[in-house]
Design a protein around this motif. Structure first.
Motif, PDB file in Angstrom:
ATOM      1  N   TRP A  53       0.798  -1.230   0.000  1.00 26.23           N
ATOM      2  CA  TRP A  53       0.000   0.000   0.000  1.00 26.23           C
ATOM      3  C   TRP A  53       0.832   1.282   0.000  1.00 26.23           C
ATOM      4  O   TRP A  53       0.301   2.359   0.263  1.00 26.23           O
ATOM      5  N   ASN A 111       8.646   5.452  10.501  1.00 22.86           N
ATOM      6  CA  ASN A 111       7.696   4.430  10.033  1.00 22.86           C
ATOM      7  C   ASN A 111       6.336   4.719  10.644  1.00 22.86           C
ATOM      8  O   ASN A 111       6.226   5.497  11.599  1.00 22.86           O
ATOM      9  N   GLY A 112       5.308   4.096  10.092  1.00 25.07           N
ATOM     10  CA  GLY A 112       3.954   4.399  10.507  1.00 25.07           C
ATOM     11  C   GLY A 112       3.694   4.145  11.983  1.00 25.07           C
ATOM     12  O   GLY A 112       3.152   5.002  12.692  1.00 25.07           O
ATOM     13  N   SER A 113       4.102   2.981  12.461  1.00 28.95           N
ATOM     14  CA  SER A 113       3.857   2.643  13.865  1.00 28.95           C
ATOM     15  C   SER A 113       4.465   3.676  14.805  1.00 28.95           C
ATOM     16  O   SER A 113       3.866   4.041  15.821  1.00 28.95           O
ATOM     17  N   TYR A 145      -6.618  -1.111  12.752  1.00 31.00           N
ATOM     18  CA  TYR A 145      -5.211  -1.487  12.605  1.00 31.00           C
ATOM     19  C   TYR A 145      -4.362  -0.221  12.603  1.00 31.00           C
ATOM     20  O   TYR A 145      -4.615   0.705  11.823  1.00 31.00           O
ATOM     21  N   HIS A 146      -3.376  -0.167  13.503  1.00 32.58           N
ATOM     22  CA  HIS A 146      -2.539   1.034  13.559  1.00 32.58           C
ATOM     23  C   HIS A 146      -1.057   0.718  13.611  1.00 32.58           C
ATOM     24  O   HIS A 146      -0.250   1.586  13.944  1.00 32.58           O
ATOM     25  N   GLY A 147      -0.678  -0.516  13.313  1.00 31.34           N
ATOM     26  CA  GLY A 147       0.736  -0.882  13.341  1.00 31.34           C
ATOM     27  C   GLY A 147       0.998  -1.915  14.416  1.00 31.34           C
ATOM     28  O   GLY A 147       0.078  -2.348  15.119  1.00 31.34           O
ATOM     29  N   GLU A 217      -8.851   4.974  11.688  1.00 30.63           N
ATOM     30  CA  GLU A 217      -8.486   4.929  10.277  1.00 30.63           C
ATOM     31  C   GLU A 217      -9.693   5.544   9.560  1.00 30.63           C
ATOM     32  O   GLU A 217     -10.753   4.929   9.513  1.00 30.63           O
ATOM     33  N   ASP A 251      -5.358   8.340  11.626  1.00 28.28           N
ATOM     34  CA  ASP A 251      -4.321   7.492  11.059  1.00 28.28           C
ATOM     35  C   ASP A 251      -4.546   7.454   9.552  1.00 28.28           C
ATOM     36  O   ASP A 251      -5.293   6.627   9.042  1.00 28.28           O
ATOM     37  N   ILE A 253      -2.258   6.877   7.407  1.00 28.07           N
ATOM     38  CA  ILE A 253      -1.068   6.205   6.862  1.00 28.07           C
ATOM     39  C   ILE A 253      -1.417   5.445   5.576  1.00 28.07           C
ATOM     40  O   ILE A 253      -0.677   5.494   4.601  1.00 28.07           O
ATOM     41  N   ALA A 254      -2.568   4.784   5.585  1.00 27.10           N
ATOM     42  CA  ALA A 254      -2.972   4.035   4.387  1.00 27.10           C
ATOM     43  C   ALA A 254      -3.923   4.836   3.500  1.00 27.10           C
ATOM     44  O   ALA A 254      -3.968   4.631   2.294  1.00 27.10           O
ATOM     45  N   SER A 279       2.355   8.239   6.423  1.00 27.90           N
ATOM     46  CA  SER A 279       3.530   7.435   6.058  1.00 27.90           C
ATOM     47  C   SER A 279       3.201   6.805   4.704  1.00 27.90           C
ATOM     48  O   SER A 279       2.524   7.440   3.903  1.00 27.90           O
ATOM     49  N   LYS A 280       3.630   5.590   4.460  1.00 29.76           N
ATOM     50  CA  LYS A 280       3.321   4.888   3.207  1.00 29.76           C
ATOM     51  C   LYS A 280       3.446   5.801   1.957  1.00 29.76           C
ATOM     52  O   LYS A 280       4.558   6.049   1.530  1.00 29.76           O
TER      53      LYS A 280
HETATM   54  C1  LIG Z   1       0.758   0.315   7.584  1.00 27.90           C
HETATM   55  C2  LIG Z   1      -0.082   0.982   8.576  1.00 27.90           C
HETATM   56  C3  LIG Z   1       0.427   1.360   9.831  1.00 27.90           C
HETATM   57  C4  LIG Z   1       1.816   1.013  10.289  1.00 27.90           C
HETATM   58  O1  LIG Z   1       2.836   1.545   9.506  1.00 27.90           O
HETATM   59  P1  LIG Z   1       4.261   0.787   9.496  1.00 27.90           P
HETATM   60  O2  LIG Z   1       5.143   1.696   8.700  1.00 27.90           O
HETATM   61  O3  LIG Z   1       4.041  -0.534   8.856  1.00 27.90           O
HETATM   62  O4  LIG Z   1       4.692   0.669  10.906  1.00 27.90           O
HETATM   63  C5  LIG Z   1      -0.417   2.027  10.680  1.00 27.90           C
HETATM   64  N1  LIG Z   1      -1.684   2.318  10.342  1.00 27.90           N
HETATM   65  C6  LIG Z   1      -2.203   1.983   9.153  1.00 27.90           C
HETATM   66  C7  LIG Z   1      -3.610   2.358   8.830  1.00 27.90           C
HETATM   67  C8  LIG Z   1      -1.428   1.284   8.235  1.00 27.90           C
HETATM   68  O5  LIG Z   1      -1.969   0.892   7.068  1.00 27.90           O
END
Ligand SMILES: *Cc1c(COP(=O)(O)O)cnc(C)c1O
Length: 447
Positions: A53, A111-113, A145-147, A217, A251, A253-254, A279-280
Motif C-alpha cells: 500500500w 515508520n507508521g507505527s 489497525y494502527h501498526g 483509520e 491514522d 497512513i494508508a 507514512s506509506k
Molecule cells: C501500515 C499501517 C500502519 C503502520 O505503519 P508501518 O510503517 O508498517 O509501521 C499504521 N496504520 C495503518 C492504517 C497502516 O496501514
C-alpha cells in the motif's frame, strides 16, 4: 547461486508462517517499472497492492529517482535536533497547501507505527500539561489497525495481530458496531445516519473524562479487510471529541495521498483531526518516513522554559531524513503537475465498473466495495446470510498463490480479495488483473 535457498537460510520474513515458504518460496525481485515487478528470471508480476500500500506513482518513477539522486550528492542525513535542512522545510511548506486546516506542526518519524506511538504520547502529555492528568486512556474502533509496536498494537483491534500479546498491551476502550457489510442495524452505508454511532456516544459518556484521544483509520479500515464506512461518522466524531475534550487522531497512513479519491480521507468529512499520521504514500513508497502533524494548540502546551520539563522528549535517529524528504517533495510535485488524483478518480469509475461486472455474478461474492482506486471483493459461503467461508480452507491464500503463477500480486486479507494499485495504473492493466483474479477465484472455488 540459489537465491531462494540462501534467503531462507537467513531471512525471517514479516508477517509470515515461514513453513509456508516450503511450498511457496520467496520470489526474488530484481527490478520494477510502473506497476510491474520483475523477478530474476524475468517473470513479470503486476503489483496491484502497491507493495504493501505504499507505492503511489509506480516503481522506479523517473522524477522521484532523480530527486533522490540529486539529494544524495548533497546530504544523506543529519541529526534533526537543533539542525535542519532545506528538504524538510520545503516539505512542510508544501504539505501546508494540502493538509486539513488547523494542522501546522510537523514531528517526523521513520515508520507508521512510530508516528502512532508519537501521537499517543503527545496526546497524553498534552492533557497532563493542561490540567487533565486523569486523561490517560485511549479509544479505538473495533477491527482497527494502527501498526505493530506495542502501543500501536494496543489501539489495534485485529485479533490476528494482537490477541497473543494482550497481557502486554494498554487497556484500550473499544467502540463496536461500525461494520457496514454486516450492519447490526440492517442499514446501508450509502444512505444510513450512522446509527452505530450510538456506541461511540455511550463510550464517551462513560469514559470521556478519562480519555486522552480516540484514534481512527478514516473511512477505510484496511487490514480489517478494506472495510469502508461513511464520512458522516467522522463528522459526528469531531463534534463528540470537542464536547469531551478528547483528541481525534487520524491514522491516514494508508488512506492519505489520494487513495480514497481525495488527498486525505478526512477531506471527505470536511473536518480536521487534532493529530494526523502520514507514512506509506508520503514518499511514494520509496523511503521509510512518517510524520505526525498537529495543531498550534497542542504544540503550545509543550512550549515553555526548559526547566518546566514540558518538552516532548521523543526522537528517532532518522527523523526528517533528507533523502526521504526529497522523495516526499517530489511526490507532491508530481501529484500537482500531473493531476494524478483527478485522473485516478476517472480511472476508478472504470475499475469499479469492471470489477462489479466480473465478480458480482458469482455466488460466493458477498459484496464489492470501493473507495478511490481501492476495490475489495468479500468472499462468503452464502450471499444471503453473509456467512463467512471456512477460514481453515485459506481460500484467499490459495487464490494468492494461483494469481502469482499468473503474474499478478494480489495478497488477499483473509477471504477478502482487494486491489489497491499505484494511482498511475492504466486501464489495460485493470482489464488484465481483474481477468486473472476472476479466473483464479473461479478455479479455487471450483465454479
Ligand atoms: C501500515 C499501517 C500502519 C503502520 O505503519 P508501518 O510503517 O508498517 O509501521 C499504521 N496504520 C495503518 C492504517 C497502516 O496501514
Amino acid at each position: 547461486m540459489d537465491w531462494q535457498k540462501e534467503d531462507l537460510k537467513y531471512v525471517w520474513h514479516p508477517c509470515s508462517q515461514m513453513k509456508d515458504y516450503e511450498t511457496l518460496p520467496p520470489i526474488v525481485i530484481e527490478r520494477g517499472k510502473g506497476i510491474n515487478l520483475y523477478d530474476i528470471n524475468g517473470k513479470c508480476y503486476k503489483d496491484v497492492i502497491s507493495s504493501w500500500w505504499c507505492n503511489l506513482l509506480g516503481h522506479s518513477n523517473e522524477r522521484i529517482n532523480n530527486a533522490i539522486k540529486k539529494q544524495l550528492d548533497a546530504l544523506e542525513h543529519v541529526i534533526f535536533a537543533n539542525f535542519t535542512h532545506k528538504p524538510a522545510i520545503n516539505l512542510c511548506q508544501k504539505l501546508m497547501e494540502v493538509i486539513p486546516k488547523g494542522l501546522c506542526k510537523f514531528n517526523f518519524a521513520d515508520n507508521g507505527s512510530s508516528a502512532i506511538e508519537m501521537s499517543l504520547k503527545m496526546s497524553f502529555q498534552y492533557h497532563y500539561q493542561t490540567g487533565n492528568p486523569q486523561k490517560k486512556r485511549f479509544m479505538a474502533l473495533a477491527d482497527a489497525y494502527h501498526g505493530e509496536t506495542l502501543g500501536a498494537l494496543a489501539v489495534g483491534g485485529v485479533d490476528l495481530y494482537s490477541e497473543l500479546y494482550k497481557p502486554l498491551l494498554l487497556d484500550v476502550i473499544r467502540i463496536e458496531g461500525l461494520d457496514c457489510f454486516r450492519c447490526p442495524w440492517g442499514k446501508c452505508r450509502d444512505n444510513c445516519k450512522c446509527e452505530c454511532f450510538c456506541r461511540a456516544e455511550e463510550a464517551f459518556k462513560k469514559y470521556g473524562d478519562e480519555t486522552a484521544a480516540i484514534i481512527v483509520e478514516p473511512l477505510l479500515q484496511g487490514s480489517a479487510g478494506m472495510k469502508i464506512y461513511p464520512p458522516l461518522y467522522l463528522k459526528k466524531l469531531r463534534e463528540l471529541c470537542n464536547k469531551y475534550n478528547v483528541h481525534l487522531i487520524a491514522d491516514e497512513i494508508a488512506t492519505g495521498y489520494g487513495r480514497t479519491g481525495k488527498m486525505f480521507a478526512f477531506d471527505h468529512a470536511e473536518v480536521s483531526p487534532d493529530i494526523m499520521c502520514l507514512s506509506k504514500g508520503l514518499t511514494g513508497g520509496y523511503m521509510p518516513m512518517a510524520i505526525a502533524i498537529t495543531t498550534q494548540k497542542i504544540y503550545d502546551a509543550f512550549y515553555d522554559d526548559y526547566l518546566k520539563g514540558k518538552a516532548f522528549m521523543h526522537s528517532h535517529t532518522y527523523s526528517g531524513n533528507p533523502l526521504a524528504c526529497s522523495a516526499a517533495i517530489e511526490v507532491l510535485n508530481i501529484l500537482k503537475d500531473e493531476n494524478i488524483i483527478e485522473k485516478a478518480n476517472e480511472k476508478a469509475l472504470y475499475f469499479n465498473k469492471i470489477i462489479k461486472e466480473k465478480f458480482l455474478q458469482l455466488d460466493f461474492v458477498g459484496e464489492v466495495r470501493s473507495i478511490g482506486l481501492i476495490n475489495a471483493i468479500e468472499l462468503v459461503k452464502d450471499k444471503n446470510t453473509k456467512e463467512a467461508l471456512d477460514y481453515k480452507k485459506r481460500t484467499g491464500y490459495q487464490i494468492y498463490k494461483k494469481a502469482l503463477q499468473n503474474g499478478v500480486l494480489l495478497r488477499p486479507l483473509g477471504d477478502v480479495i482487494y486491489f489497491n494499485p499505484p494511482l498511475v495504473i492504466e486501464k489495460s492493466d485493470m482489464d488484465f488483473v481483474t481477468d486473472v483474479a476472476l479466473k483464479c477465484t473461479k478455479e479455487i472455488l471450483n465454479i
